[in-house]
Write a protein that holds these residues in place. Structure first.
Motif, PDB file in Angstrom:
ATOM      1  N   ASP A   1       0.860  -1.178   0.000  1.00  0.00           N
ATOM      2  CA  ASP A   1       0.000   0.000   0.000  1.00  0.00           C
ATOM      3  C   ASP A   1       0.900   1.233   0.000  1.00  0.00           C
ATOM      4  O   ASP A   1       1.080   1.900   1.023  1.00  0.00           O
ATOM      5  CB  ASP A   1      -0.905  -0.003   1.245  1.00  0.00           C
ATOM      6  N   PRO A   2       1.498   1.559  -1.154  1.00  0.00           N
ATOM      7  CA  PRO A   2       2.499   2.629  -1.210  1.00  0.00           C
ATOM      8  C   PRO A   2       1.889   4.007  -0.977  1.00  0.00           C
ATOM      9  O   PRO A   2       0.675   4.182  -1.119  1.00  0.00           O
ATOM     10  CB  PRO A   2       3.047   2.514  -2.636  1.00  0.00           C
ATOM     11  N   ASN A   3       2.748   4.967  -0.631  1.00  0.00           N
ATOM     12  CA  ASN A   3       2.249   6.342  -0.487  1.00  0.00           C
ATOM     13  C   ASN A   3       2.763   7.247  -1.604  1.00  0.00           C
ATOM     14  O   ASN A   3       2.817   8.457  -1.464  1.00  0.00           O
ATOM     15  CB  ASN A   3       2.604   6.912   0.898  1.00  0.00           C
ATOM     16  N   ILE A   4       3.148   6.639  -2.726  1.00  0.00           N
ATOM     17  CA  ILE A   4       3.581   7.395  -3.914  1.00  0.00           C
ATOM     18  C   ILE A   4       2.959   6.785  -5.167  1.00  0.00           C
ATOM     19  O   ILE A   4       2.474   5.649  -5.142  1.00  0.00           O
ATOM     20  CB  ILE A   4       5.117   7.414  -4.070  1.00  0.00           C
ATOM     21  N   ILE A   5       2.978   7.560  -6.251  1.00  0.00           N
ATOM     22  CA  ILE A   5       2.662   7.014  -7.573  1.00  0.00           C
ATOM     23  C   ILE A   5       3.797   7.380  -8.517  1.00  0.00           C
ATOM     24  O   ILE A   5       4.504   8.370  -8.304  1.00  0.00           O
ATOM     25  CB  ILE A   5       1.328   7.543  -8.144  1.00  0.00           C
ATOM     26  N   ASN A   6       3.995   6.567  -9.533  1.00  0.00           N
ATOM     27  CA  ASN A   6       5.024   6.803 -10.548  1.00  0.00           C
ATOM     28  C   ASN A   6       4.376   7.297 -11.837  1.00  0.00           C
ATOM     29  O   ASN A   6       3.398   6.718 -12.317  1.00  0.00           O
ATOM     30  CB  ASN A   6       5.801   5.516 -10.846  1.00  0.00           C
TER      31      ASN A   6
ATOM     32  N   VAL B   1       8.032  10.902  -9.394  1.00  0.00           N
ATOM     33  CA  VAL B   1       7.417  10.230  -8.255  1.00  0.00           C
ATOM     34  C   VAL B   1       6.641  11.267  -7.462  1.00  0.00           C
ATOM     35  O   VAL B   1       7.195  12.288  -7.049  1.00  0.00           O
ATOM     36  CB  VAL B   1       8.474   9.558  -7.361  1.00  0.00           C
ATOM     37  N   ARG B   2       5.362  11.003  -7.261  1.00  0.00           N
ATOM     38  CA  ARG B   2       4.472  11.932  -6.564  1.00  0.00           C
ATOM     39  C   ARG B   2       3.918  11.285  -5.302  1.00  0.00           C
ATOM     40  O   ARG B   2       3.636  10.079  -5.291  1.00  0.00           O
ATOM     41  CB  ARG B   2       3.289  12.291  -7.469  1.00  0.00           C
ATOM     42  N   ALA B   3       3.708  12.083  -4.269  1.00  0.00           N
ATOM     43  CA  ALA B   3       3.042  11.588  -3.059  1.00  0.00           C
ATOM     44  C   ALA B   3       1.578  11.310  -3.382  1.00  0.00           C
ATOM     45  O   ALA B   3       0.888  12.147  -3.951  1.00  0.00           O
ATOM     46  CB  ALA B   3       3.152  12.624  -1.944  1.00  0.00           C
ATOM     47  N   SER B   4       1.107  10.105  -3.053  1.00  0.00           N
ATOM     48  CA  SER B   4      -0.282   9.744  -3.351  1.00  0.00           C
ATOM     49  C   SER B   4      -1.219  10.101  -2.205  1.00  0.00           C
ATOM     50  O   SER B   4      -2.438   9.947  -2.328  1.00  0.00           O
ATOM     51  CB  SER B   4      -0.386   8.247  -3.657  1.00  0.00           C
TER      52      SER B   4
END
Length: 740
Positions: free
Chosen positions: A473-478, A487-490
């Motif tokens: 469950d990452p806290n970024i998106i590519n 890379v952005r903070a989701s």
């Protein structure tokens, strides 16, 4: 014989030699290089591929040129461009056919009013030594292009070049002087008629230039390509990882990184430039030596050749790279590193983890043999060892001679051992650190599944972004723009909170059990993220195939032979599959009716199926979604737009629940829904009805959501975002008509 077969044979043969676990790359490679049977089979495999290599062919080039000329004469200019490109592809370097193919292509572009592209091909044809005595034709065409584009000064300068050529017997025969001067005068006379013409031409803006004008990114001086808001730290438990040094907002950019190297996947070699990963137009620049490499422009072609492709190219001709997977990227990393002058960037990749000590001997043998094969390829089929001073181009770049203590690269054997050890290291690093580069400039179309992932078009290595640990469950998106990774903070991230990437297995797409297996086998660790350990998320994907709880309407699942509700925990209800089986049979019968063109009959069956499924299944069950999708498509074919819109609206809640409120899946669903809404609004003649006004307002709301999600996932610089803005302009127009 396929390379995989070679590996299977050699892994079996080498088992007695590699009984004990080795500790370092060079130790393994030393053992492999001493095995004569292994080397013999690798040499034979490479020789077989070399004997079957594909080469340039003047005869094939001439065939395509004749075909192109025929299409040109018949004014089929688009088809002629395709054939002239094939002519250029097969034409050997320094052959007349190569320059003529590009020059002829420029003529087709001129008649299609593609003046910028025409000028590019004229410049390229000139560099490729287009015959001197005919170059005046290209300059005349270039002058006309400049006039069409309103660039009179450049047109004058070009015509001046031709005037000089007329007086040079090496260029123009005296007998031609008069006719050429007449053509110049005709162009000059026509200048006043052309100068006020506005050319309807939109030139593509370079992805990175467009990107930089839209983003705010301040780089961390101690962490290349990373934001000042994050730090790279180390501890014994987590190793190197990334944390926030201050509060981060959703959407903030955390990395902006160009890869050390990347390779385009085999199915996209024509469509993608292998040097910048930009999409090739219909006029790519083919490599002058191999038959399956196309660049977006002459600059990329030249740069790629000098940095790595001069050594990679023979392998293309031999069709090696499509067989060896990650080995191709490892070779490209080695070649790129050997020509790289930035030692900081060089060492960023050298220090990535390899998991060497965690892999089995069979796995290490496979990768080691591949490294030997690549080294033999460089030795026998390229001039890499002759043209590259390994001491300067590789060894001296390591700080304090690290990773080099075992090598004295003065002898041929030590050079081979050194290069193959590096190749093995790169293969192992890429396995655990490589990034799948996805296509990020198109939306999924109607025929695509809403559950489909973005297309993977290339694989690259981004050393700074590789510092992030995994979470399901990452806290970024590519986001990818060409070869660049953003890379952005989701979501909002607090100070000192760790920044997590997802290495592939995501809790919204895969069961916990399957994720754990993949992460253990591929990355050699057991994941302990929240999605894998919190009871609420542990069986997340199972919820969307669940029955309905009789007590709380929650999801009832069969988990390890125990049937219970994941929300309230009730285990008392009796689970009966009869209704579910009945609904499935009705759904399948409805699909048959659709295939037979019996749409009304299909709709009646689907309504009955939907009623049963909503009675016995959890509200977010995918079977309910599938039923609504098919009903929505049928209503659409029947022109019953309101019913179709209602069906697709009912799907949104499930998509949000499963994939999240900012997901690409929801974006695609909203895009499909707004397409149907716009069709209704365009076709409706009476705009004063309450239904029309209601749909118009809904569409505006959906498009606002769509814009926000698109900006988040793709960025306001992206073509996808522009598509959404065009839809909004239509709605604004309809709103204006309604208010008048």
């Amino acid at each position: 014989m396929e390379w995989q077969e070679v590996l299977e044979i050699l892994t079996h043969q080498l088992k007695p030699v590699l009984k004990k676990k080795v500790k370092r790359e060079d130790e393994l490679m030393s053992i492999l290089w001493n095995d004569q049977n292994m080397k013999k089979l690798v040499y034979l495999w490479l020789e077989d591929h070399y004997d079957r290599k594909e080469c340039k062919s003047i005869s094939k080039a001439q065939i395509f040129k004749k075909m192109g000329n025929k299409e040109f004469q018949e004014k089929n200019y688009i088809k002629s461009i395709e054939l002239y490109t094939k002519c250029a592809l097969y034409a050997p370097v320094n052959s007349c056919e190569l320059a003529v193919a590009i020059a002829n292509r420029s003529a087709s572009l001129f008649y299609l009013n593609r003046y910028h592209d025409c000028i590019k091909d004229i410049e390229l044809a000139t560099k490729l030594n287009y015959p001197k005595e005919l170059q005046y034709k290209l300059y005349l065409r270039a002058a006309q292009c400049y006039l069409k584009l309103g660039k009179q000064q450049l047109a004058k300068e070009t015509l001046s070049k031709i005037q000089k050529m007329i007086h040079d017997s090496d260029y123009i025969a005296p007998s031609m002087k008069g006719s050429i001067e007449k053509k110049i005068n005709n162009i000059t006379f026509a200048e006043s008629f052309q100068q006020n013409i506005v050319q309807n031409f939109v030139q593509d803006i370079d992805d990175l230039l467009k990107l930089k004008s839209h983003i705010t990114f301040e780089e961390n001086t101690n962490f290349p390509n990373a934001s000042v808001a994050i730090d790279r730290i180390y501890n014994q438990e987590l190793g190197r990882h990334v944390i926030a040094n201050k509060s981060i907002k959703k959407g903030d950019i955390l990395f902006l990184e160009k890869p050390v190297s990347f390779v385009v996947l085999s199915h996209d070699t024509y469509n993608r430039c292998p040097h910048c990963n930009c999409q090739n137009a219909d006029i790519p620049v083919p490599c002058t030596t191999c038959l399956n490499t196309f660049y977006c422009n002459e600059y990329c072609s030249t740069k790629a050749w000098s940095l790595y492709h001069c050594w990679e190219c023979p392998g293309n001709q031999m069709k090696l790279w499509e067989e060896i997977g990650i080995g191709h990227l490892a070779l490209k990393v080695l070649l790129t590193c050997s020509t790289m002058t930035d030692e900081i960037k060089f060492n960023e990749i050298q220090n990535l983890v390899t998991n060497f000590d965690k892999l089995s001997m069979d796995e290490l043998t496979v990768y080691g043999v591949t490294a030997v094969m690549l080294t033999i390829y460089l030795l026998k089929y390229t001039n890499f060892f002759q043209s590259s001073n390994l001491e300067d181009c590789l060894k001296k770049k390591f700080p304090n001679n690290s990773l080099n203590t075992s090598f004295n690269i003065l002898t041929t054997n030590d050079k081979q051992l050194y290069v193959s050890s590096l190749l093995l290291r790169y293969i192992l690093q890429l396995i655990v650190n490589g990034h799948a580069i996805t296509k990020s400039n198109t939306l999924l179309r109607k025929n695509d599944s809403s559950m489909k992932q973005q297309d993977i078009i290339a694989t690259g290595i981004y050393p700074s972004a590789s510092m992030m640990n995994h979470s399901c469950d990452p806290n970024i998106i590519n986001i990818f723009v060409g070869q660049y990774l953003i890379v952005r903070a989701s979501r909002d991230i607090g100070q000192s909170e760790e920044i997590f990437n997802c290495y592939g297995p995501h809790y919204r797409h895969m069961t916990t059990e399957d994720r754990q297996k993949i992460l253990k086998s591929h990355y050699c660790f057991t994941c302990k993220c929240k999605a894998c350990t919190l009871p609420k998320l542990q069986y997340f994907t199972e919820r969307f195939n669940a029955a309905k709880c009789l007590k709380c309407n929650g999801p009832v699942c069969n988990i390890k032979d125990s049937i219970y509700c994941l929300d309230c925990g009730d285990k008392s209800q009796i689970y009966s599959p009869n209704k579910i089986i009945q609904a499935k049979e009705i759904f399948e019968a409805a699909q048959v009716s659709v295939d037979l063109g019996k749409t009304k009959e299909a709709l009646n069956k689907l309504k009955k199926c939907l009623h049963i499924r909503r009675t016995v299944l959890y509200e977010y069950n995918e079977d309910i979604t599938d039923t609504l999708i098919l009903m929505g498509e049928i209503y659409k074919t029947m022109g019953q737009w309101i019913d179709s819109i209602t069906c697709f609206e009912n799907i949104l809640a499930t998509v949000r629940e499963k994939f999240g409120s900012s997901s690409i899946e929801l974006l695609n669903q909203l895009n499909d829904l707004t397409d149907i809404c716009l069709i209704y609004l365009e076709k409706k003649l009476n705009i004063n009805t309450n239904t029309y006004k209601k749909i118009l307002q809904k569409t505006q709301n959906y498009l606002n959501q769509l814009e926000e999600i698109t900006n988040f996932n793709y960025g306001s610089w992206n073509k996808v975002y522009e598509e959404i803005k065009q839809k909004q302009k239509k709605i604004d127009y309809y709103m204006q008509n309604l208010n008048e």
